[in-house]
Each structure stands twice: as C-alpha cells, then as structure tokens.
Write a protein that holds these residues in place. Structure first.
Motif, mmCIF file in Angstrom:
data_model
loop_
_atom_site.group_PDB
_atom_site.id
_atom_site.type_symbol
_atom_site.label_atom_id
_atom_site.label_comp_id
_atom_site.label_asym_id
_atom_site.label_seq_id
_atom_site.Cartn_x
_atom_site.Cartn_y
_atom_site.Cartn_z
ATOM 1 N N ASN A 1 6.343 11.784 -5.131
ATOM 2 C CA ASN A 1 6.568 11.987 -3.702
ATOM 3 C C ASN A 1 5.801 10.988 -2.832
ATOM 4 O O ASN A 1 4.977 11.369 -2.004
ATOM 5 C CB ASN A 1 6.197 13.419 -3.300
ATOM 6 C CG ASN A 1 6.592 13.708 -1.859
ATOM 7 O OD1 ASN A 1 7.658 13.305 -1.423
ATOM 8 N ND2 ASN A 1 5.736 14.398 -1.133
ATOM 9 N N PRO A 2 6.062 9.701 -3.007
ATOM 10 C CA PRO A 2 5.409 8.722 -2.126
ATOM 11 C C PRO A 2 5.896 8.917 -0.704
ATOM 12 O O PRO A 2 7.091 8.950 -0.455
ATOM 13 C CB PRO A 2 5.869 7.374 -2.706
ATOM 14 C CG PRO A 2 7.183 7.684 -3.358
ATOM 15 C CD PRO A 2 7.049 9.085 -3.904
ATOM 16 N N ASP A 3 4.978 9.055 0.236
ATOM 17 C CA ASP A 3 5.370 9.457 1.592
ATOM 18 C C ASP A 3 5.000 8.437 2.655
ATOM 19 O O ASP A 3 5.186 8.679 3.843
ATOM 20 C CB ASP A 3 4.731 10.811 1.915
ATOM 21 C CG ASP A 3 5.531 11.600 2.939
ATOM 22 O OD1 ASP A 3 6.691 11.248 3.191
ATOM 23 O OD2 ASP A 3 4.985 12.568 3.494
ATOM 24 N N GLY A 4 4.440 7.295 2.255
ATOM 25 C CA GLY A 4 4.092 6.280 3.241
ATOM 26 C C GLY A 4 3.868 4.944 2.588
ATOM 27 O O GLY A 4 3.450 4.868 1.422
ATOM 28 N N VAL A 5 4.156 3.872 3.317
ATOM 29 C CA VAL A 5 3.939 2.516 2.821
ATOM 30 C C VAL A 5 3.404 1.630 3.949
ATOM 31 O O VAL A 5 3.604 1.906 5.130
ATOM 32 C CB VAL A 5 5.235 1.877 2.263
ATOM 33 C CG1 VAL A 5 5.645 2.512 0.953
ATOM 34 C CG2 VAL A 5 6.371 1.960 3.274
ATOM 35 N N ASP A 6 2.725 0.579 3.561
ATOM 36 C CA ASP A 6 2.320 -0.492 4.469
ATOM 37 C C ASP A 6 2.226 -1.752 3.628
ATOM 38 O O ASP A 6 2.069 -1.676 2.398
ATOM 39 C CB ASP A 6 0.974 -0.174 5.124
ATOM 40 C CG ASP A 6 0.651 -1.080 6.323
ATOM 41 O OD1 ASP A 6 1.573 -1.808 6.785
ATOM 42 O OD2 ASP A 6 -0.491 -1.051 6.793
ATOM 43 N N LEU A 7 2.333 -2.906 4.261
ATOM 44 C CA LEU A 7 2.161 -4.172 3.559
ATOM 45 C C LEU A 7 0.696 -4.579 3.610
ATOM 46 O O LEU A 7 -0.038 -4.202 4.532
ATOM 47 C CB LEU A 7 3.019 -5.256 4.195
ATOM 48 C CG LEU A 7 4.529 -5.098 4.006
ATOM 49 C CD1 LEU A 7 5.282 -6.087 4.891
ATOM 50 C CD2 LEU A 7 4.919 -5.291 2.550
ATOM 51 N N LEU B 1 0.855 -1.175 0.000
ATOM 52 C CA LEU B 1 0.000 0.000 0.000
ATOM 53 C C LEU B 1 0.900 1.237 0.000
ATOM 54 O O LEU B 1 1.743 1.387 0.885
ATOM 55 C CB LEU B 1 -0.897 -0.012 1.238
ATOM 56 C CG LEU B 1 -1.853 1.164 1.402
ATOM 57 C CD1 LEU B 1 -2.890 1.195 0.289
ATOM 58 C CD2 LEU B 1 -2.542 1.093 2.764
ATOM 59 N N ILE B 2 0.730 2.109 -0.979
ATOM 60 C CA ILE B 2 1.591 3.282 -1.136
ATOM 61 C C ILE B 2 0.754 4.549 -1.009
ATOM 62 O O ILE B 2 -0.266 4.701 -1.689
ATOM 63 C CB ILE B 2 2.305 3.275 -2.500
ATOM 64 C CG1 ILE B 2 3.155 2.007 -2.659
ATOM 65 C CG2 ILE B 2 3.181 4.524 -2.665
ATOM 66 C CD1 ILE B 2 3.775 1.845 -4.040
#
Length: 445
Positions: free
Chosen positions: A402-408, A123-124
C-alpha cells in the motif's frame, strides 16, 4: 523523562506514543471518507552495499483499505508493463543531506521496466510496511527509515501516508494520517526534530489533527497541512503550534472556499506561489492564495474521488482518482479533460492516490491497492517502469504494501523545484526573493 530528538515530553507538540491499531487488509469499498497519512524517510544502514533491505509492518487510510503487513511475497509475473529497450540505467544521484552508498547488486523492477523513465531516485511512503524507501531507477533501495535504533526507546513511527523533501533538502516532512501526526525528520541525523499532533489521538482542539494529509514545509519554514476530518487547512509557524492562518471550519464540511472546505486532502504549491486545494466532498479542485483569495473552482472531469491535484504546467492540472478502477486525469482551468489514463482489466489502477509530473513529461503514480509505484508514458499511455508486484503486498526487496505517497529525489523533488521556481515567499504568498517562474516544458496532451 524521555526525549524525542531534543524535544521533551512536556513539549506541547510531542505526546507519548499510542499503539497503532492492527489493520485489516482490504475492507469494503471506500465511501466519501478520507485519505492519506504521510510518511517518513531516511537512509540505509552503513552496511547496505548490496541494498537488500529489511522492512517493517503497517496499514492504510480512513475510508480506504488497510494493509496488515506480513504476508510473505509470492513470486509472480508483473503485468501492465510495456517492453523497453535494454539501455544502461542513468547514474544514481545524491542530493543535499542524502548520502548515497554505492549502488551494487541487481535491481528489483517489474519485467520490461526502463530505468530511463526516471530522472533519479524516488522516495516512497510504503505505508503498509511503516517505512520510507528511496529507490533508484534500477529498483535498488538506497535508503530506509526507520532503521533499528532510529526511534528513541518507547516511541513509535506511525505508518507514513505521504513524505516530501523540504525546500532546503535537509529534512523530510512525513504525514501519518492514521496516526494523526506530522513529523519533520532531519535526514543527516536521522532524528525526528519536530512532531505535530498527538499520536493516535484525533481531535480539533489546540495541538490536534484528525487525519492530516500531505503536509508541506514552505520556504520560510511554515507548515501547510490539509486536516481532512476537521475540514480545514492550517498554516502553522515553524517549531510551535501557532496557527498563522486557518481556512475552513471544523463544524462545517462543505464546499464554500475559503470559509469552508469539504474534506480537503491536499494543498499543493503552484509555480506562481498559489496553491491547489483538493476537496473530497463534492469533487472539487480550487486555486487559492494563502491570503484566502480563491481564483477558481472546478470539478475534475469524470473523477469520482479526487486526490492530491497538482500542476503539470501553466493552466494544466493533474489529479488521481482514488477509486477502483482508478484513473489519472489532466484537465484545464475550464474543467475540460486534456488527457486521461484509465486502463481496464488486469492493467487497471486500484485506488491511486498521487500522480506527479516528471521533468520529461511522463507521470509518476503510486497505485496504492495494487502495491506498486509506476511511471506512465503520456504519449503511448503505457506503464514503462514499475517497482512492486501488482496486487501482491510484501516486505522483501522489490515489494511494497500500500504505497501511499511519492516524491522525487533532489533536485527534482516537488518542494525544491517549486521553491526554486517561485522564489522565497512569506506565508501570505508575497514574493520575498527574486526567483523567476520556470515552468517545465510539456509535451502535447
């Protein structure tokens, strides 16, 4: 009277949207200001079989760069990727409320990327494009939020800074730092079911945030959020603006936890039910409980701008250095560096804001100003997976801005793994379930 997923405009947590200001792509270097805006996620349209998604436009965080979404992407060769064997990719995973469509078509990864670097979809929070994307290990988009029609007429989904999947897997918590709001999105209905804060209106009074960051839902439903510019950490009851606990004072932004914090930009869960707080001012990382007990505070070694420290394993912590050149560091409770990734030249990181450990021991990083999300092999210190074109923002498939967050994706998402590991706990950190802590096996640093 307009409604927002069942909430009326009279609800104190919902206000009329304020237009998001136009951003400038890369302003000057960031001072010790503040970071982050969290994001929203969702699902692809029912006709997305080939997954060549459209996108939107947006911007970035305070004291950092802002991205005007809109430049058309140019075809460029990606660098910083080590060559990997051409093995078939792992099958895509569906989880909880995410209903994955069949993955068809070619992926959009940088050359040399190994799909086996990831256990599942990512998840981006694609902040500059005002969207959340779910990307599979081959680089195909499986979900997108918002689609046309997902937001009620007259309402705006602010640029997402971070997005995490809730412990039950039914919702996404998106922080919109530059929009001064936190939104909870029901994945199945694609509705925002709760919005905290007043869009585009920062403040410290009842019901207001000023640059909230990395909001998370705890197993009991409470919202935990770092309110950066207000120098406080809030624990808010589900459904209403009832502050159960507040740590820090809006009138004092300096390191003296738990009474004061120097611009906290993250409060991440640990496997034992405690939390790791990252403070920008003074470069501090603190372990504390939600009862306010502080166990230790350390300067992450050699880090100029600490961002979103979290746990790798017992007594080992991972932090991104939101700088140029940036770095990712693993350090121990004593403050000693155990591992460091700081490449130079064309391989350099540029303002990475979040690094998360993967189940196999490698590290997932959003390299914000380089417009890419990467996986780093801890053993070889090479980038083995990349989505996005280094330093080239865009909206087409394979591009980020500018991707500023990730989660699996579930079952490996941050809050789901920790909820399963520590058992259900109440807001004070006391165990209410019987879950046992199961730390992930880690390779030597």
């Amino acid at each position: 009277m307009h409604t927002l997923a069942g909430l009326t405009q009279n609800d104190p947590l919902v206000t009329s949207p304020v237009p998001v200001p136009t951003a400038v792509r890369r302003p000057g270097p960031a001072v010790a200001a503040v970071v982050a805006v969290a994001v929203l996620a969702a699902l692809c349209t029912a006709g997305l079989a080939g997954c060549t998604p459209p996108a939107s436009g947006g911007q970035h965080n305070p004291g950092g760069r802002h991205g005007p979404g809109g430049r058309s992407p140019a075809a460029v060769a990606s660098n910083g990727i080590s060559q990997a064997a051409g093995r078939p990719p792992p099958p895509g995973r569906a989880g909880n409320a995410f209903h994955l469509l069949p993955a068809r078509g070619r992926g959009h990864l940088a050359p040399g990327s190994d799909p086996h670097a990831l256990p599942g979809d990512v998840l981006i929070a694609d902040e500059g494009n005002n969207r959340l994307l779910l990307v599979d290990p081959r680089g195909r988009i499986r979900w997108k939020f918002p689609r046309r029609g997902d937001m009620p007429h007259g309402h705006v989904f602010g640029p997402p800074d971070d997005a995490f999947i809730a412990p039950g897997g039914h919702a996404i918590i998106a922080t919109q730092e530059m929009h001064d709001t936190v939104s909870v999105i029901n994945i199945a209905t694609r509705h925002i079911t709760r919005r905290y804060g007043h869009p585009g209106v920062p403040g410290s009074a009842h019901g207001y945030f000023s640059h909230p960051d990395d909001a998370m839902l705890l197993p009991g439903g409470d919202l935990l959020v770092a309110d950066i510019m207000n120098c406080r950490i809030l624990l808010i009851s589900p459904g209403r603006w009832h502050v159960r606990r507040q740590f820090g004072r809006t009138s004092s932004c300096r390191h003296h936890p738990p009474a004061r914090f120097g611009s906290p930009n993250g409060v991440f869960p640990l496997d034992d039910g405690h939390f790791l707080v990252t403070e920008i001012n003074g470069d501090w990382v603190d372990e504390m409980s939600l009862r306010g007990h502080v166990y230790w505070s350390r300067h992450p070694p050699g880090v100029g701008y600490p961002s979103d420290a979290n746990e790798v394993g017992r007594g080992r912590y991972l932090v991104a250095d939101y700088s140029d050149p940036g770095q990712v560091v693993i350090f121990g409770r004593s403050g000693r560096a155990l591992w460091r990734f700081r490449p130079g030249g064309k391989r350099a990181l540029n303002h990475p804001s979040l690094a998360l450990p993967l189940p196999n021991g490698n590290i997932l990083v959003n390299d914000d100003y380089n417009d890419r999300v990467i996986v780093i092999d801890r053993r070889t210190k090479r980038i083995i997976w990349q989505y996005g074109h280094r330093g080239v923002p865009g909206r087409a498939a394979g591009y980020l801005d500018n991707p500023d967050g990730v989660d699996l994706s579930p079952p490996d998402s941050l809050l789901i793994t920790h909820a399963a590991g520590w058992g259900a706990r109440d807001h004070s950190g006391r165990r209410t379930g019987t879950g046992r802590i199961q730390p992930r096996p880690q390779p030597p640093a």
